[in-house]
Design a protein around this motif. Structure first.
Motif, PDB file in Angstrom:
ATOM      1  N   LEU A 232       0.908  -1.270   0.013  1.00  0.00           N
ATOM      2  CA  LEU A 232       0.071  -0.188  -0.164  1.00  0.00           C
ATOM      3  C   LEU A 232       0.889   1.392  -0.224  1.00  0.00           C
ATOM      4  CD1 LEU A 232      -2.719  -0.944   2.465  1.00  0.00           C
ATOM      5  CD2 LEU A 232      -3.009  -1.525   0.269  1.00  0.00           C
ATOM      6  N   ALA A 233       1.382   1.126   1.009  1.00  0.00           N
ATOM      7  CA  ALA A 233       2.538   2.675   1.012  1.00  0.00           C
ATOM      8  C   ALA A 233       3.030   2.745  -0.649  1.00  0.00           C
ATOM      9  CB  ALA A 233       3.990   1.889   1.967  1.00  0.00           C
ATOM     10  N   ALA A 234       3.714   1.722  -1.243  1.00  0.00           N
ATOM     11  CA  ALA A 234       4.772   1.402  -3.128  1.00  0.00           C
ATOM     12  C   ALA A 234       3.346   2.300  -3.639  1.00  0.00           C
ATOM     13  CB  ALA A 234       5.196  -0.015  -3.244  1.00  0.00           C
ATOM     14  N   ALA A 235       1.814   2.324  -3.244  1.00  0.00           N
ATOM     15  CA  ALA A 235       0.994   2.273  -4.519  1.00  0.00           C
ATOM     16  C   ALA A 235       0.672   3.213  -4.132  1.00  0.00           C
ATOM     17  CB  ALA A 235      -0.434   1.811  -3.733  1.00  0.00           C
ATOM     18  N   ALA A 236       0.351   4.011  -2.972  1.00  0.00           N
ATOM     19  CA  ALA A 236       0.856   5.281  -2.345  1.00  0.00           C
ATOM     20  C   ALA A 236       1.614   6.423  -3.610  1.00  0.00           C
ATOM     21  CB  ALA A 236       0.974   6.012  -0.903  1.00  0.00           C
TER      22      ALA A 236
ATOM     23  N   LEU B 101       3.296   5.083  -6.237  1.00  0.00           N
ATOM     24  CA  LEU B 101       2.949   5.744  -7.183  1.00  0.00           C
ATOM     25  C   LEU B 101       2.348   5.832  -8.318  1.00  0.00           C
ATOM     26  CD1 LEU B 101       3.819   2.063  -9.294  1.00  0.00           C
ATOM     27  CD2 LEU B 101       1.115   2.666  -9.299  1.00  0.00           C
ATOM     28  N   GLY B 102       1.163   6.120  -7.230  1.00  0.00           N
ATOM     29  CA  GLY B 102      -0.241   6.753  -7.514  1.00  0.00           C
ATOM     30  C   GLY B 102      -0.102   8.698  -7.538  1.00  0.00           C
ATOM     31  N   THR B 103       1.190   8.789  -6.242  1.00  0.00           N
ATOM     32  CA  THR B 103       1.562  10.395  -6.417  1.00  0.00           C
ATOM     33  C   THR B 103       2.491  10.677  -7.641  1.00  0.00           C
ATOM     34  OG1 THR B 103       1.237  10.169  -4.045  1.00  0.00           O
ATOM     35  CG2 THR B 103       2.339  11.874  -5.483  1.00  0.00           C
TER      36      THR B 103
ATOM     37  N   ALA C  25       8.768   2.302  -6.766  1.00  0.00           N
ATOM     38  CA  ALA C  25       7.695   1.531  -6.081  1.00  0.00           C
ATOM     39  C   ALA C  25       6.667   0.509  -6.649  1.00  0.00           C
ATOM     40  CB  ALA C  25       6.554   3.382  -6.206  1.00  0.00           C
ATOM     41  N   ALA C  26       6.751  -0.064  -7.995  1.00  0.00           N
ATOM     42  CA  ALA C  26       6.045  -0.834  -8.780  1.00  0.00           C
ATOM     43  C   ALA C  26       7.108  -1.960  -8.257  1.00  0.00           C
ATOM     44  CB  ALA C  26       6.104  -0.730  -9.642  1.00  0.00           C
ATOM     45  N   ALA C  27       8.673  -1.980  -9.026  1.00  0.00           N
ATOM     46  CA  ALA C  27       9.305  -3.143  -7.697  1.00  0.00           C
ATOM     47  C   ALA C  27       8.880  -3.305  -6.438  1.00  0.00           C
ATOM     48  CB  ALA C  27      10.109  -2.786  -8.158  1.00  0.00           C
TER      49      ALA C  27
ATOM     50  N   LEU D 222      -3.782  -0.332  -7.726  1.00  0.00           N
ATOM     51  CA  LEU D 222      -4.706   0.615  -7.339  1.00  0.00           C
ATOM     52  C   LEU D 222      -3.555   1.769  -7.398  1.00  0.00           C
ATOM     53  CD1 LEU D 222      -6.280   1.377  -4.769  1.00  0.00           C
ATOM     54  CD2 LEU D 222      -4.747   0.725  -3.011  1.00  0.00           C
ATOM     55  N   GLY D 223      -2.553   1.529  -7.313  1.00  0.00           N
ATOM     56  CA  GLY D 223      -2.231   2.927  -7.553  1.00  0.00           C
ATOM     57  C   GLY D 223      -2.416   3.561  -8.783  1.00  0.00           C
TER      58      GLY D 223
END
Length: 189
Positions: free
Chosen positions: A104-108, A110-112, A142-144, A176-177
């Motif tokens: 989830l941290a990585a998704a945040a 990635l999206g930003t 982040a995706a990795a 999600l991201g």
């Protein structure tokens, strides 16, 4: 304690069968140490960026300065969006540093960073031409991390639900991201 690293059993069996020399097998601790370095560096970078947006630290514009930038780029509710960007960068960064809810941290992040890429993209990759190689590197990192998990040196190792990272968790986090970034970009005028 179960490992979130690649299976050493399969590697040992393969090496024992004579397909690869023992020196070709990567230590699970080396793998986990590499993930720790990646997590900490990406986390520190993003926590710093978020602090610039939220508090004006490290030469940042704070919420007011960031809100002006968001308004100029066409985001609705620019002060709220500045807070969301700063919070996801700082919060996601700190969570990555300690390895807490890593997908989830990585998704945040990635999206930003996809939003950052969308508003700064000028068609060039290399920074010397005003390109966005930096944003691409942060997105890929982040995706990795979302896909691989945090490794064994992480708080996630003590949380029952995410203790054993699964590719589906990472893939869902990346999705999600992407979806969240797309929704925010669609809200721009």
């Amino acid at each position: 304690m179960p490992s979130s690293s690649p299976s050493t059993t399969a590697a040992t069996t393969t090496a024992a069968a004579g397909r690869f020399p023992d020196s070709a097998i990567t230590s699970p601790h080396a793998y986990d140490a590499g993930l720790l370095v990646l997590r900490v560096m990406l986390g520190l970078t993003m926590a710093g960026h978020g602090s610039q947006k939220l508090f004006g630290w490290f030469g940042g514009g704070g919420l007011d300065g960031t809100a002006k930038f968001f308004e100029m780029k066409g985001y609705p509710a620019p002060k709220f969006m500045a807070f969301v960007a700063g919070f996801t960068e700082a919060g996601g960064g700190v969570a990555l540093i300690v390895g807490l809810l890593t997908p989830l941290a990585a998704a945040a992040i990635l999206g930003t960073m996809l939003n950052a890429l969308a508003v700064t993209w000028n068609g060039s990759f290399f920074a010397m031409k005003g390109g966005s190689e930096y944003e691409w590197l942060l997105i890929a990192s982040a995706a990795a991390l979302a896909l691989t998990g945090p490794g064994r040196y992480a708080v996630d190792r003590y949380l029952p639900v995410v203790r054993s990272h699964r590719l589906t968790y990472g893939a869902a986090a990346v999705l999600l991201g992407l979806v969240t970034a797309g929704a925010v970009l669609l809200a721009r005028s």
